[in-house]
Design a protein around this motif. Structure first.
Motif, PDB file in Angstrom:
ATOM      1  N   THR A  77       1.452  -8.706   3.996  1.00  0.00           N
ATOM      2  CA  THR A  77       0.312  -7.794   4.132  1.00  0.00           C
ATOM      3  C   THR A  77      -0.971  -8.452   3.651  1.00  0.00           C
ATOM      4  O   THR A  77      -2.018  -8.365   4.319  1.00  0.00           O
ATOM      5  CB  THR A  77       0.576  -6.500   3.339  1.00  0.00           C
ATOM      6  N   MET A  93       1.695   0.678  -1.939  1.00  0.00           N
ATOM      7  CA  MET A  93       2.300   0.994  -0.649  1.00  0.00           C
ATOM      8  C   MET A  93       3.704   0.401  -0.542  1.00  0.00           C
ATOM      9  O   MET A  93       4.659   1.081  -0.132  1.00  0.00           O
ATOM     10  CB  MET A  93       1.425   0.464   0.489  1.00  0.00           C
ATOM     11  N   ASP A 366      -5.077   3.380  -6.792  1.00  0.00           N
ATOM     12  CA  ASP A 366      -3.761   3.691  -6.231  1.00  0.00           C
ATOM     13  C   ASP A 366      -3.312   5.129  -6.486  1.00  0.00           C
ATOM     14  O   ASP A 366      -2.262   5.545  -5.997  1.00  0.00           O
ATOM     15  CB  ASP A 366      -2.695   2.689  -6.692  1.00  0.00           C
ATOM     16  N   LEU A 385      -7.053  -1.299   1.446  1.00  0.00           N
ATOM     17  CA  LEU A 385      -5.670  -1.761   1.412  1.00  0.00           C
ATOM     18  C   LEU A 385      -5.452  -2.944   2.348  1.00  0.00           C
ATOM     19  O   LEU A 385      -4.838  -3.944   1.971  1.00  0.00           O
ATOM     20  CB  LEU A 385      -4.731  -0.605   1.782  1.00  0.00           C
ATOM     21  N   HIS A 386      -5.925  -2.844   3.572  1.00  0.00           N
ATOM     22  CA  HIS A 386      -5.583  -3.833   4.600  1.00  0.00           C
ATOM     23  C   HIS A 386      -6.456  -5.078   4.554  1.00  0.00           C
ATOM     24  O   HIS A 386      -6.128  -6.080   5.195  1.00  0.00           O
ATOM     25  CB  HIS A 386      -5.665  -3.187   5.981  1.00  0.00           C
ATOM     26  N   ARG A 390      -4.984  -5.417   9.768  1.00  0.00           N
ATOM     27  CA  ARG A 390      -3.837  -4.570   9.449  1.00  0.00           C
ATOM     28  C   ARG A 390      -2.614  -5.001  10.233  1.00  0.00           C
ATOM     29  O   ARG A 390      -2.669  -5.203  11.444  1.00  0.00           O
ATOM     30  CB  ARG A 390      -4.159  -3.105   9.773  1.00  0.00           C
ATOM     31  N   ASN A 394       1.958  -0.881   9.120  1.00  0.00           N
ATOM     32  CA  ASN A 394       1.451  -0.644   7.771  1.00  0.00           C
ATOM     33  C   ASN A 394       0.611   0.627   7.680  1.00  0.00           C
ATOM     34  O   ASN A 394       0.463   1.189   6.594  1.00  0.00           O
ATOM     35  CB  ASN A 394       0.637  -1.836   7.279  1.00  0.00           C
ATOM     36  N   GLN A 398       1.024   3.391   4.834  1.00  0.00           N
ATOM     37  CA  GLN A 398      -0.171   3.766   4.077  1.00  0.00           C
ATOM     38  C   GLN A 398      -0.351   5.280   4.004  1.00  0.00           C
ATOM     39  O   GLN A 398      -0.578   5.835   2.923  1.00  0.00           O
ATOM     40  CB  GLN A 398      -1.417   3.146   4.706  1.00  0.00           C
ATOM     41  N   GLN A 402      -0.148   6.976   0.351  1.00  0.00           N
ATOM     42  CA  GLN A 402      -1.426   7.435  -0.185  1.00  0.00           C
ATOM     43  C   GLN A 402      -1.566   8.953  -0.106  1.00  0.00           C
ATOM     44  O   GLN A 402      -2.197   9.567  -0.973  1.00  0.00           O
ATOM     45  CB  GLN A 402      -2.580   6.755   0.544  1.00  0.00           C
TER      46      GLN A 402
END
Length: 571
Positions: A77, A93, A366, A385-386, A390, A394, A398, A402
């Motif tokens: 990731t 994640m 987070d 995040l990404h 991405r 994912n 996510q 989240q």
């Protein structure tokens, strides 16, 4: 004014997950949604991939690669995002998705187990169709006692004198009433911003309402220049415009279809001669858009995708390797037979990159906290995040993780910090919402939306350069000065007034596009999904997050160094 512990804005997978977990914590929960819950938003249109490490799957008693660890998932990731991703969010994640898959298994959610997805080093993940996950999550939330308010267009967050978020104000589309609801905490799960592009894979609701509300409330936006374009989406005929079926039938599944410009040249040889059409999505999108910019595109503003060199048996047996296409060419509810017959007859299909996923968004930690008291965010509405790009699957991980984290944190905050404080901005928000309805002459909201869409397509396409970004900023300034203050409705009827709802979406979109444009202007070299034609290489300078915050009289952009808390790019 109704009052709840937690109000969740948005009823996709992130919002419904947040609502369920907040209710499980004992909070009273209201979900408000722009359309009908279960029939609108991005989740119901998703392909359904959810990334999860093989070892995590096996720990749940499910099929998975025993050699695929959570550490492998994390590194994949981060590498895909060119190490711009917030490593704490990535770790959350990777380690949190197992519990949510277990919950979905307990809810008897239909799922299949995926082969290796593009960009992943292992065959990790599960596949749950968009309609299935939406249905299961909605039933679970209703069963838990979550309440719903549908067809409610949220337009502003209520705040007390100290800046704490204490509710939401918006338009009830069914009655035409401007209403407010009080809450001890708000979770934003309004999806991305892709509806501001005309060629897109997502539905029309994703105009960035949540981003605009959060920015106005004092939250930061992160990496707003990063928008993922999915290559090889249909540009014609109009009824199928934006469908990603050619990508699914071609590079996404590993089928060696060829991308050609109007001269029949396989132009990917100039960008990735080894992988060609199987290159990364951001590279294929950039290369395809570049052919159009340089005058080598197809008649409808795309490029050609061709299967003519392949034996027909390859296509005829495609359903045997596909998890989403049936033997009779049904895909995501569409009968693709007419298109497939055209392909079988040897014709190429016109395709182009479509706005697919908002990589950037509202900055969170987070737990889904934004730094604004009482305001939490999860899913595609959140950024960080990404990083620069991405990985496939994912987004599914996510939104579930989240959503859970934001729902739990919001419920606990609400129960520990109950407030009866009166909002200080209620009248201001209502006046702004009502303003377009009071005018009969002025800017037509539908025309302003078209101006904003054309601006986004020209200045924030997969191919960017300083001159086009500057032109976009200049045009946006003109729209803000001359259109937005004069938006008007052509009829006075309050219920289901499309001019009025369009006007409110325009009010939100200008903030989102401004943040994206100033972020694109500030990041002067290429990185991930942000491809600068005038500077195609990545800068050697230390990696930095691009952040946008609203100051009293302007919106400011700044850079902040990336913290490599877990993995270094040099590792």
């Amino acid at each position: 004014m109704q009052a709840f512990d937690v109000i969740v804005i948005g009823s996709g997978a992130a919002g419904l997950t947040a609502a369920w977990h907040a209710r499980a914590e004992g909070a009273s929960v209201l979900v408000v949604n722009k359309g009908m819950a279960g029939r609108t938003g991005a989740t119901i249109t998703t392909g359904g991939g959810i990334s999860i490490a093989g070892q995590t799957l096996r720990a749940l008693g499910l099929p998975g690669d025993p050699d695929d660890s959570e550490e492998d998932f994390l590194v994949d990731t981060l590498r895909a995002g060119q190490f711009l991703g917030d490593q704490s969010l990535v770790q959350s994640m990777v380690t949190g998705i197992g519990a949510e898959i277990a919950r979905l298994v307990a809810l008897k959610t239909p799922m299949r187990f995926m082969k290796r997805a593009p960009g992943h080093s292992s065959g990790r993940g599960v596949h749950i169709s968009g309609p299935d996950i939406q249905r299961i999550q909605l039933q679970a939330a209703v069963g838990a006692g979550v309440r719903f308010l549908e067809n409610f267009q949220s337009s502003g967050l209520l705040q007390d004198r100290e800046g704490r978020v204490v509710g939401v104000t918006g338009l009830d589309r069914t009655t035409g009433e401007v209403k407010s609801s009080a809450a001890n905490a708000i979770v934003l799960a309004t999806g991305g911003t892709t509806s501001n592009w005309s060629l897109r894979t997502a539905p029309e609701e994703l105009t960035g309402d949540g981003h605009a509300m959060a920015l106005q409330a004092g939250a930061e936006l992160i990496e707003m220049e990063m928008l993922q374009f999915l290559p090889c989406c249909l540009v014609a005929p109009e009824m199928w415009r934006g469908l990603q079926f050619p990508w699914i039938l071609g590079p996404q599944s590993g089928i060696r279809a060829w991308l050609l410009n109007k001269y029949g040249e396989r132009f990917m040889a100039r960008w990735d001669p080894e992988r060609m059409e199987l290159s990364t999505r951001d590279m294929v999108a950039f290369a395809s858009a570049n052919e159009v910019v340089e005058g080598r595109g197809s008649p409808n503003g795309g490029v050609y995708l061709s299967w003519a060199h392949l034996p027909r048996d390859i296509l005829d047996n495609y359903f045997r390797i596909s998890s989403s296409v049936s033997a009779d060419w049904r895909w995501e509810g569409f009968d693709m037979t007419p298109l497939v017959e055209r392909i079988r007859a040897g014709h190429a299909i016109e395709v182009a990159p479509a706005a697919h996923f908002s990589i950037g968004g509202i900055r969170i930690n987070d737990a889904g906290e934004t730094g604004v008291p009482g305001l939490f965010v999860g899913g595609e509405t959140a950024g960080g995040l990404h990083g620069g790009n991405r990985l496939s699957g994912n987004a599914g991980a996510q939104v579930l993780v989240q959503g859970k984290n934001a729902g739990i944190a919001a419920a606990r905050f609400a129960q520990q910090n109950a407030t009866h404080a009166q909002p200080g901005n209620d009248a201001e928000l209502k006046d702004r919402i009502l303003a377009p309805l009071t005018r009969r002459d002025g800017a037509a909201p539908s025309e302003t939306k078209q101006r904003l869409t054309r601006l986004a397509e020209r200045s924030l396409s997969p191919v960017r350069e300083a001159v086009s970004i500057k032109a976009g900023l200049d045009e946006l300034a003109d729209i803000v000065a001359n259109d937005i203050p004069h938006l008007s409705t052509r009829q006075s009827e309050r219920p289901w007034n499309r001019d009025w709802t369009d006007a409110l979406e325009c009010q939100a979109a200008v903030h989102v596009l401004h943040a994206a444009l100033i972020s694109a202007e500030a990041r002067t070299s290429s990185l991930g999904a942000h491809r600068r034609r005038d500077q195609p290489t990545t800068s050697d300078a230390p990696l930095s997050h691009g952040l946008v915050r609203r100051a009293p009289d302007l919106v400011q952009h700044r850079f902040e160094p990336v913290a490599f808390s877990l993995v270094s790019p040099a590792a």
